[in-house]
Enzyme design. Structure first.
Site, mmCIF file in Angstrom:
data_model
loop_
_atom_site.group_PDB
_atom_site.id
_atom_site.type_symbol
_atom_site.label_atom_id
_atom_site.label_comp_id
_atom_site.label_asym_id
_atom_site.label_seq_id
_atom_site.Cartn_x
_atom_site.Cartn_y
_atom_site.Cartn_z
ATOM 1 N N SER A 40 21.664 -8.006 8.122
ATOM 2 C CA SER A 40 22.487 -7.579 9.254
ATOM 3 C C SER A 40 23.978 -7.476 8.959
ATOM 4 O O SER A 40 24.733 -6.970 9.789
ATOM 5 C CB SER A 40 22.266 -8.520 10.444
ATOM 6 O OG SER A 40 21.025 -8.253 11.051
ATOM 7 N N LYS A 85 25.665 -4.168 9.458
ATOM 8 C CA LYS A 85 26.209 -3.724 10.740
ATOM 9 C C LYS A 85 27.738 -3.762 10.771
ATOM 10 O O LYS A 85 28.363 -3.137 11.636
ATOM 11 C CB LYS A 85 25.638 -4.572 11.873
ATOM 12 C CG LYS A 85 24.123 -4.436 12.045
ATOM 13 C CD LYS A 85 23.642 -5.243 13.244
ATOM 14 C CE LYS A 85 22.135 -5.122 13.442
ATOM 15 N NZ LYS A 85 21.379 -6.083 12.637
ATOM 16 N N SER A 97 23.313 -9.236 17.378
ATOM 17 C CA SER A 97 22.878 -8.668 16.107
ATOM 18 C C SER A 97 21.792 -7.615 16.333
ATOM 19 O O SER A 97 20.815 -7.520 15.596
ATOM 20 C CB SER A 97 22.372 -9.744 15.146
ATOM 21 O OG SER A 97 22.213 -9.199 13.852
ATOM 22 N N LYS A 113 29.857 -11.992 11.269
ATOM 23 C CA LYS A 113 28.466 -11.550 11.387
ATOM 24 C C LYS A 113 27.568 -12.431 10.522
ATOM 25 O O LYS A 113 28.006 -12.968 9.520
ATOM 26 C CB LYS A 113 28.357 -10.086 10.915
ATOM 27 C CG LYS A 113 27.056 -9.418 11.236
ATOM 28 C CD LYS A 113 26.957 -9.089 12.706
ATOM 29 C CE LYS A 113 25.525 -8.689 13.064
ATOM 30 N NZ LYS A 113 24.559 -9.796 12.928
#
Length: 415
Positions: free
Chosen positions: A92, A95, A152, A253
């Site tokens: 993730s 992202k 997320s 993140k």
């Protein structure tokens, strides 16, 4: 003409950091869920893994992360590295590039926060961590940003990709173009969410570079990274970043895949100093929590940012050749700030290098030389270790009679 080095001081003589550029002083609001490409699981029993050393300017530091990097945001100093340039599955953390392109288009006026994107079946059907958007509905860009940072959401990432690029494949092309412009040489994107795919990878150094740009380039939007929770479609989710939920960070993140392990790009600011930590290949959710906090604390406790010279202050004077003035003052156009290890006062040497004498004419602001900082434990990668020295004033060249007299004097006296 020879290069002259002037040793300004050794150790003591520099005050601690007292002034920084406006961007470095900016404060942000403090911040408060294993799927193939989501974040991502939750707390559980830690896996027993033996730590191995990472490299730092002050000696090895053990970490269970497979890949790690810690940088000082203000100076760019690299404080810790462990296999930082090897590409690996970013899960993730991908992202962050989706966010970067979204922020860039917002800043350029190509998008508006209140603008909506239609949710496709592809976006709605995404598995893993989700924002829980519904197919056929219109969702604002602002909510999709929150859905990425807090939830997320793989569905949110695909919705942004399709809304901006038309298709996720087109958006991946945009991601790779942006990575090239940012100098991310060990990254390649195939999708917007980080869903596992052969040939989709990032290095932790590239992730740190991207994180730095998100913070520095988009201060008006960065606060979304630090939101503690987000409710959408009557579902409230807490931010998956353990630094944020613990009030120890304001971004960025986290991620997890079976192949890549647990990962985190975290950052926080203490006393006007910001540190970015990127970890990948962690063995468990618990280790992501403990390692991110431990290395963040280590960075703040082991190093400090020191202002060597204030912007515009005279650093030294340099002799001028064939000029109407015999000397010219040298200064720094921006505060010369360097990251140093604790206890640097006893070991660090600060010197200036410039060609001497400097031939006239000289223009105010002209680059003349640089500041060099040497000593054990000085981190690499920081601009301040080679801060430019510029002339403080104009110095016109002597007329023909004056130049002739100066040359004669130099021939006779050597001065």
């Amino acid at each position: 003409m020879n290069t002259r080095r002037v040793l300004l001081f050794v150790g003591a003589g520099v005050a601690s950091l007292s002034a920084l550029p406006a961007w470095a002083k900016r404060r942000h609001a403090p911040e408060a869920g294993a799927t193939p490409s989501g974040d991502e699981g939750g707390p559980g029993a830690s896996t027993a893994v033996v730590s191995s050393p990472a490299e730092t300017p002050i000696g090895p530091v053990d970490t269970v992360a497979t890949h790690a990097i810690v940088i000082d945001f203000n100076t760019g100093a690299v404080l810790l590295t462990k296999d930082p340039d090897t590409p690996s599955p970013p899960s993730s953390l991908t992202k962050l590039m989706t966010i970067y392109i979204t922020f860039q288009q917002l800043k350029e006026g190509k998008l508006r926060l209140g603008q909506t994107f239609l949710i496709s079946e592809h976006a709605w059907h995404m598995g893993g961590s989700r924002m829980f958007v519904q197919v056929g509905t219109n969702v604002t860009i602002e909510d999709l940003i929150r859905g990425i940072f807090v939830d997320s959401g793989n569905d949110a990432a695909v919705a942004l990709a399709e809304g901006i690029g038309g298709t996720e494949d087109n958006f991946a092309t945009m991601m790779n173009a942006a990575a090239a412009k940012l100098g991310m040489t060990h990254s390649h994107f195939l999708n917007a969410s980080g869903w596992p795919a052969d040939g989709h990878f990032m290095s932790v150094r590239d992730i740190a570079t991207l994180s730095e740009h998100i913070i520095r380039d988009f201060p008006e939007y960065y606060h979304y990274a630090g939101e503690q929770s987000f409710a959408y479609n009557k579902i409230n989710q807490m931010n998956r970043n353990p630094l944020v939920t613990a009030g120890l960070g304001d971004g960025l993140k986290t991620g997890h895949t079976e192949e890549g392990g647990y990962s985190l790009a975290g950052t926080t600011e203490r006393n006007y100093r910001r540190v970015i930590v990127v970890l990948n290949g962690l063995p468990s959710w618990d280790s992501r929590v403990t390692e991110s906090k431990r290395l963040m604390d280590w960075a703040f406790n082991s190093f400090q940012d020191v202002q060597l010279f204030a912007a515009g202050a005279q650093v030294t004077q340099a002799p001028v050749w064939l000029g109407e003035a015999p000397m010219v003052g040298l200064t720094v156009p921006q505060p010369a700030v360097v990251t140093m290890p604790m206890g640097w006062q006893n070991t660090v040497k600060v010197a200036v290098d410039y060609p001497a004498p400097i031939p006239a004419p000289i223009t105010a602001g002209q680059v003349i030389g640089q500041i060099n900082v040497t000593g054990p434990g000085i981190p690499s990668g920081q601009a301040a270790t080679g801060a430019q020295l510029v002339a403080m004033t104009d110095v016109r060249r002597l007329g023909l009679p004056g130049r002739a007299l100066a040359r004669l004097r130099h021939f006779i006296t050597g001065a």
